[in-house]
Design an enzyme around this catalytic site. Sequence first.
Site, PDB file in Angstrom:
ATOM      1  N   LYS A   1       0.874  -1.180   0.000  1.00 19.81           N
ATOM      2  CA  LYS A   1       0.000   0.000   0.000  1.00 19.81           C
ATOM      3  C   LYS A   1       0.913   1.233   0.000  1.00 19.81           C
ATOM      4  O   LYS A   1       0.718   2.190   0.773  1.00 19.81           O
ATOM      5  CB  LYS A   1      -0.910  -0.039   1.240  1.00 19.81           C
ATOM      6  CG  LYS A   1      -1.978   1.041   1.301  1.00 19.81           C
ATOM      7  CD  LYS A   1      -3.125   0.831   0.337  1.00 19.81           C
ATOM      8  CE  LYS A   1      -4.056   2.024   0.347  1.00 19.81           C
ATOM      9  NZ  LYS A   1      -5.088   1.974  -0.700  1.00 19.81           N
TER      10      LYS A   1
ATOM     11  N   ASP B   1      -5.768  -3.051  -1.878  1.00 21.37           N
ATOM     12  CA  ASP B   1      -7.221  -2.966  -2.053  1.00 21.37           C
ATOM     13  C   ASP B   1      -7.633  -3.485  -3.433  1.00 21.37           C
ATOM     14  O   ASP B   1      -8.608  -4.259  -3.571  1.00 21.37           O
ATOM     15  CB  ASP B   1      -7.745  -1.541  -1.805  1.00 21.37           C
ATOM     16  CG  ASP B   1      -6.834  -0.459  -2.338  1.00 21.37           C
ATOM     17  OD1 ASP B   1      -5.644  -0.747  -2.576  1.00 21.37           O
ATOM     18  OD2 ASP B   1      -7.288   0.682  -2.539  1.00 21.37           O
TER      19      ASP B   1
END
Length: 339
Positions: free
Chosen positions: A177, A212
């Site tokens: 991320k 995600d």
Amino acid sequence: MPQAIPATLIAGDGIGPEIVEATLLVLDALGAPFAWESQVAGLGGIRAAGDPLPEATLASIRRTRLALKGPLETPSGGGYRSSNVRLREAFHLYANVRPVRTLIPGGRFDKIDLVVVRENLEGLYIGHEHYVRVDDDPHAVAIGTGVNTRAGCRRILEYAFDYALATGRKKVTLVHKANIMKVLTGIFLETGQELYDSTYKGRIVMDTAIVDACAMKLVLNPWQYEVLVTTNLFGDILSDLAAGLVGGLGMTPGANIGTDAAIFEAVHGSAPDIAGRGLANPTALLLAAALMIEHCKRPELAARLRQALHDALNVDQVRRACCPNPDPEANGSVYGQSS
Ligand code: NAD
């Protein structure tokens, strides 16, 4: 007759004793070469020895360097620190390997065969957290610190690349991320890119994915992934997601591999909602036992165990759905694809 291999056995909490008992029956029938030392931890440790990780349990694993473990309960919010996390730290179990394979063909997601390799000692899991009081609210602000080191990233990334090469995989996907947590997970991405360029380029393909988007792609097209390597918290979440692709938490094993020991377990927890009701699926722990047998260099025994599981599920059709909620669509069948 080969010599018995000393191994620590922790039955664990909740459904732990039920699935461990079922697993031991199968291992006995298989002639698995383990000489068990039974120990306690988690809630069982508190009940038996006043300690969620008694010294006798640690001493046993120090001796055997090998354990099969049922799930251990950890209170949410307050209470004692996770015995699982403490075991990983005590034995430097830096690699958590979670293979996810279709066991029952013909479901919503068929022919799944991927592995999540999760960093097991660093990240947001280290538990450096505290509250800050504001006026009369002692919990007004919550602060948590994550730590990832270059050495820790390198160690797990090397493990994942070597594992992929040794098991004939073609691609490793590094999950991060780094667009938002530019430092905490940026170091993982940066180290992975450097390691790949210096050592693995040309031998295997590496791609990268933001966590995600990776979660969405795992649901839309899981077949694009072979080996996912990621930091501690992301690995925890993605491996449960991946377990859902093959029937649920009752179907996926985990190996915690370290410099000082190896501990094998199911991915799932103690399932207090079904404990003691004879509903728990022992498949995940049986598959963990197969990983343990392979770790002890007895691949032929591990293959027999997997074949027996395959036959029980697909020939004998032992697939009783065991959701607390009788609507499998609402809860997900842990025995397979809700058949
Ligand atoms: P859980 O994995 O125990 O249960 C989630 C759901 O899956 C429940 O509905 C449960 O009934 C079902 N389930 C899980 N394993 C199953 C099996 N083998 N057969 C049939 N159904 C199964 O997760 P949770 O409820 O979030 O956690 C319960 C406790 O377990 C917590 O204290 C948590 O900290 C602990 N935990 C331990 C481990 C571990 O020891 N490695 C891992 C995860 C959670």
